[in-house]
Design a protein around this motif. Structure first.
Motif, PDB file in Angstrom:
ATOM      1  N   LYS A  64      -0.809 -17.177   0.860  1.00 19.17           N
ATOM      2  CA  LYS A  64       0.194 -15.977   0.948  1.00 19.17           C
ATOM      3  C   LYS A  64      -0.899 -14.682   0.743  1.00 19.17           C
ATOM      4  N   VAL A  65      -1.872 -14.751   1.501  1.00 19.29           N
ATOM      5  CA  VAL A  65      -2.799 -13.398   1.530  1.00 19.29           C
ATOM      6  C   VAL A  65      -2.276 -12.943   3.040  1.00 19.29           C
ATOM      7  N   ASP A  66      -1.817 -11.714   2.959  1.00 17.93           N
ATOM      8  CA  ASP A  66      -1.595 -10.882   4.320  1.00 17.93           C
ATOM      9  C   ASP A  66      -2.760 -10.421   4.927  1.00 17.93           C
ATOM     10  N   VAL A  67      -2.925 -10.576   6.314  1.00 16.07           N
ATOM     11  CA  VAL A  67      -4.022 -10.145   7.000  1.00 16.07           C
ATOM     12  C   VAL A  67      -3.285  -9.077   8.017  1.00 16.07           C
ATOM     13  N   ILE A  68      -4.130  -7.680   7.669  1.00 17.60           N
ATOM     14  CA  ILE A  68      -3.864  -6.645   8.425  1.00 17.60           C
ATOM     15  C   ILE A  68      -5.042  -6.395   9.575  1.00 17.60           C
ATOM     16  N   TRP A  69      -4.475  -6.149  11.002  1.00 17.95           N
ATOM     17  CA  TRP A  69      -5.515  -6.501  12.021  1.00 17.95           C
ATOM     18  C   TRP A  69      -6.095  -5.178  12.296  1.00 17.95           C
ATOM     19  N   GLY A  70      -7.247  -4.502  12.217  1.00 19.38           N
ATOM     20  CA  GLY A  70      -7.557  -3.317  12.498  1.00 19.38           C
ATOM     21  C   GLY A  70      -8.845  -2.789  11.974  1.00 19.38           C
ATOM     22  N   GLU A  71      -9.324  -1.504  11.803  1.00 23.11           N
ATOM     23  CA  GLU A  71     -10.359  -0.856  11.439  1.00 23.11           C
ATOM     24  C   GLU A  71      -9.845  -0.157  10.293  1.00 23.11           C
ATOM     25  N   ALA A  72     -10.565  -0.342   9.023  1.00 20.88           N
ATOM     26  CA  ALA A  72     -10.167   0.459   7.914  1.00 20.88           C
ATOM     27  C   ALA A  72     -10.932   1.541   7.558  1.00 20.88           C
ATOM     28  N   THR A  73     -10.466   2.697   6.998  1.00 19.36           N
ATOM     29  CA  THR A  73     -10.961   3.824   6.404  1.00 19.36           C
ATOM     30  C   THR A  73     -10.500   3.898   5.024  1.00 19.36           C
ATOM     31  N   ILE A  74     -11.164   4.518   4.151  1.00 17.27           N
ATOM     32  CA  ILE A  74     -10.477   4.998   2.635  1.00 17.27           C
ATOM     33  C   ILE A  74     -10.434   6.482   2.557  1.00 17.27           C
ATOM     34  N   PRO A  75      -9.549   7.127   2.970  1.00 19.65           N
ATOM     35  CA  PRO A  75      -9.396   8.455   2.758  1.00 19.65           C
ATOM     36  C   PRO A  75      -9.419   8.840   1.207  1.00 19.65           C
ATOM     37  N   GLU A 117      -6.157   4.175  -1.270  1.00 21.02           N
ATOM     38  CA  GLU A 117      -5.344   4.055  -0.022  1.00 21.02           C
ATOM     39  C   GLU A 117      -6.158   3.658   1.120  1.00 21.02           C
ATOM     40  N   VAL A 118      -5.843   2.855   2.260  1.00 27.20           N
ATOM     41  CA  VAL A 118      -6.544   2.331   3.015  1.00 27.20           C
ATOM     42  C   VAL A 118      -5.745   2.615   4.397  1.00 27.20           C
ATOM     43  N   VAL A 119      -6.393   3.190   5.347  1.00 26.12           N
ATOM     44  CA  VAL A 119      -5.657   3.684   6.634  1.00 26.12           C
ATOM     45  C   VAL A 119      -6.266   2.666   7.647  1.00 26.12           C
ATOM     46  N   VAL A 120      -5.379   1.986   8.403  1.00 30.46           N
ATOM     47  CA  VAL A 120      -5.892   0.828   9.273  1.00 30.46           C
ATOM     48  C   VAL A 120      -5.516   1.370  10.632  1.00 30.46           C
ATOM     49  N   SER A 121      -6.740   1.434  11.550  1.00 27.63           N
ATOM     50  CA  SER A 121      -6.388   1.865  12.964  1.00 27.63           C
ATOM     51  C   SER A 121      -6.533   0.825  13.723  1.00 27.63           C
ATOM     52  N   ALA A 122      -6.177   0.552  15.164  1.00 24.91           N
ATOM     53  CA  ALA A 122      -6.510  -0.311  16.135  1.00 24.91           C
ATOM     54  C   ALA A 122      -7.698  -0.620  16.155  1.00 24.91           C
ATOM     55  N   LEU A 177      -0.161  -8.121   9.824  1.00 23.97           N
ATOM     56  CA  LEU A 177       0.299  -6.833   9.933  1.00 23.97           C
ATOM     57  C   LEU A 177      -0.386  -5.730  10.791  1.00 23.97           C
ATOM     58  N   PRO A 178       0.546  -4.892  11.194  1.00 25.96           N
ATOM     59  CA  PRO A 178      -0.103  -3.477  12.120  1.00 25.96           C
ATOM     60  C   PRO A 178      -0.742  -2.794  11.693  1.00 25.96           C
ATOM     61  N   ALA A 179      -1.474  -1.882  12.388  1.00 29.67           N
ATOM     62  CA  ALA A 179      -2.339  -0.679  12.025  1.00 29.67           C
ATOM     63  C   ALA A 179      -1.281   0.113  11.038  1.00 29.67           C
ATOM     64  N   GLY A 180      -1.900   0.789  10.137  1.00 30.45           N
ATOM     65  CA  GLY A 180      -0.966   1.910   9.357  1.00 30.45           C
ATOM     66  C   GLY A 180      -1.555   2.156   8.161  1.00 30.45           C
ATOM     67  N   THR A 181      -0.892   2.800   7.051  1.00 32.44           N
ATOM     68  CA  THR A 181      -1.418   3.267   6.001  1.00 32.44           C
ATOM     69  C   THR A 181      -1.069   2.241   4.832  1.00 32.44           C
ATOM     70  N   TYR A 182      -1.881   1.697   3.721  1.00 29.86           N
ATOM     71  CA  TYR A 182      -1.419   0.934   2.710  1.00 29.86           C
ATOM     72  C   TYR A 182      -2.125   1.336   1.494  1.00 29.86           C
ATOM     73  N   GLN A 183      -1.701   0.936   0.645  1.00 25.30           N
ATOM     74  CA  GLN A 183      -2.101   1.354  -0.914  1.00 25.30           C
ATOM     75  C   GLN A 183      -2.505   0.134  -1.512  1.00 25.30           C
ATOM     76  N   GLU A 220     -18.949   8.264   1.761  1.00 23.19           N
ATOM     77  CA  GLU A 220     -19.615   9.377   1.339  1.00 23.19           C
ATOM     78  C   GLU A 220     -18.716  10.484   0.667  1.00 23.19           C
ATOM     79  N   LYS A 221     -17.680  10.895   1.436  1.00 23.32           N
ATOM     80  CA  LYS A 221     -16.631  11.589   1.109  1.00 23.32           C
ATOM     81  C   LYS A 221     -15.996  11.262  -0.505  1.00 23.32           C
ATOM     82  N   LEU A 222     -16.010   9.829  -0.749  1.00 21.23           N
ATOM     83  CA  LEU A 222     -15.510   9.758  -1.815  1.00 21.23           C
ATOM     84  C   LEU A 222     -16.387   9.431  -2.973  1.00 21.23           C
ATOM     85  N   GLY A 223     -17.983   9.564  -2.617  1.00 24.12           N
ATOM     86  CA  GLY A 223     -18.850   9.831  -3.679  1.00 24.12           C
ATOM     87  C   GLY A 223     -19.571   8.560  -4.170  1.00 24.12           C
ATOM     88  N   VAL A 224     -19.341   7.559  -3.161  1.00 26.26           N
ATOM     89  CA  VAL A 224     -19.754   6.117  -3.505  1.00 26.26           C
ATOM     90  C   VAL A 224     -21.144   6.060  -3.504  1.00 26.26           C
TER      91      VAL A 224
END
Length: 478
Positions: free
Chosen positions: A106-117, A121-126, A143-149, A295-299
């Protein structure tokens, strides 16, 4: 809400999907973001398909030497397309298996490329098309591209081939492991730059299939992370097979022809030119840390990888990292174990950082090479008074019956305590034998327990026992 998770894992490779499954087992609502293929590089373009290619080469080798076993085989040949097709089929089967495991848990799969603004929060694009990494169609139910928490974001984005300036792979004449795994035809000659596990495995494969192979290594020994004695034995075997090896040398220039390359090799004493139909660049890998917003997050980063505390946690709360992107050793089994440690740490279970000295390494060339722990040189550098045991395959009945009498098991012990410090093997199926020493080291086994353990006869594993006996002057069969 459906877009809110306890854990989102970015990357569906060995580390990522294992972490996600363990998270689901622990009751976390979990999702995996994947842009190309479930199973990652290891399953699709690395560990698994290369083993399929090497298995074909092994069978071909045995067919060529049928007389050695009292057999006959005529008109021996191979179909390059069929070999590649089999390799890709093995990967495809396992790729689907990973999808099934995620669905089962029961693990969801979100198809796309992720960024962490921002944290949480994770934003997934095509997904974008990536050369030589054709995307499989998105699995059903993704699941489709979109914004996830997510309360916790685990970065498991893996690594990609390192590129040297001026010797950039072009996909035609200069290959990375992607192209080397799917040759349209078998080249008649190959120049391999780099003699780590990837370079040596491809050198072994192409040589067995009939290509003239040259390996160029900048360091003084091939298989640089291995014990010098084992690496020396491997070199002798490779050269006996017809592989040309140049150590302490580097490629300084590559000129491309219509269907070949000419490389200038500098060994510090002079230069020479080598022409080959194809060149394989196998000079390591680099972590996929770009375009995530780190880099923006300071990791905190170090030499292109993410710094963690050994439990997967970065310096930014809620951001974690595992696998190749979290630094060496860049091995699938290390990534899987890190994923479990990371998730269990999030859960609050009692965890401890992995002891990287007890992570085995395997190279699936012919002969195979496997090791765990300290080399003889490293043990001496660390100040240990050591005992070294050796046992050759020629003294083992099973090895002789298999027609595989060339090999060696080498064990290194602390003379004061009997602690097993390292084990280094070369020969048939040693990648399957090494786990015995890994378990022994994790159980803090001394020479006494190993000496009194009963090993089955006739097996290759008896070489392991005899090596321990030899370290203490008690070997029977040499």
């Amino acid at each position: 809400m459906t877009n809110q998770y306890d854990i989102i894992v970015i990357g569906g490779g060995p580390g990522g999907y294992v972490a996600a499954i363990r998270a689901a087992q622990l009751g976390f609502k979990t999702a995996v973001v994947e842009r190309e293929h479930l199973g990652g590089i290891c399953l699709n373009w690395g560990c698994i398909p290369t083993k399929a290619l090497l298995r074909s080469a092994e069978i071909y080798h045995y067919m060529q030497h049928a007389k050695d076993y009292g057999l006959s085989a005529e008109k021996i040949g191979f179909d390059a397309d069929a070999i590649v097709k089999r390799s890709r089929g093995v990967s495809g089967q396992l790729n689907g298996g990973v999808g099934g495991l995620l669905k089962k848990n029961k693990v969801d799969v979100i198809w796309g490329e992720a960024t962490i603004p921002k944290v949480g929060e994770v934003v997934v694009s095509a997904p974008k098309k990536v050369a030589m990494q054709p995307q499989h169609p998105a699995p059903r139910g993704t699941l489709p591209a979109g914004t996830y928490q997510a309360k916790n974001i685990i970065i498991a984005t893996g690594a990609r081939p390192r590129v040297l300036p001026g010797i950039e792979p072009d996909g035609k004449l200069i290959w990375t492991y992607f192209e080397a795994m799917v040759p349209p035809t078998m080249p008649k000659s190959v120049l391999v730059m780099g003699s780590g596990a990837i370079g040596i495995e491809f050198a072994s494969f192409y040589r067995t299939m009939g290509a003239e192979v040259t390996v160029v290594e900048v360091l003084p020994q091939i298989l640089p992370v291995e014990d010098a004695e084992i690496a020396g034995l491997a070199r002798k075997r490779f050269e006996k097979q017809g592989i040309k090896i140049l150590t302490g040398a580097k490629v300084t220039k590559v000129v491309k022809g219509a269907n070949s390359i000419t490389a200038t090799i500098d060994d510090g004493k002079g230069t020479q030119e080598i022409t080959a139909e194809r060149m394989i660049s196998a000079v390591g890998v680099v972590g996929n840390v770009e375009n995530l917003g780190l880099e923006k997050l300071g990791v905190k980063m170090d030499r292109g990888t993410i710094v963690t505390d050994g439990l997967g946690r970065t310096n930014v709360p809620g951001i974690l990292a595992i696998g190749d992107v979290a630094g060496p050793p860049m091995l699938a089994h290390k990534a899987e174990h890190e994923g479990v440690i990371c998730v269990e740490t999030i859960k609050g279970l009692h965890t401890h950082a992995m002891d990287k000295a007890k992570i085995p390494g395997c190279t699936y060339c012919n002969p195979q090479v496997a090791s765990v722990g300290l080399t003889e040189a490293k043990a001496k550098e660390a100040g240990y008074d050591i005992r070294v045991g050796r046992f050759p395959f020629i003294g083992n009945g099973k090895a002789i019956a298999l027609g595989e009498p060339e090999g060696l098991v080498k064990t290194i012990f602390d003379n004061k305590t009997g602690q097993l410090l390292g084990a280094h093997l070369i020969g048939a199926e040693v990648t399957e034998l090494i786990q015995g020493f890994v378990i022994a080291m994790n159980l803090e086994t001394t020479e006494e327990e190993l000496i009194h353990a009963v090993f089955p006869h006739p097996t290759l594993s008896e070489t392991m026992h005899e090596s321990v006996l030899n370290a203490y002057g008690r070997a029977i069969h040499i």
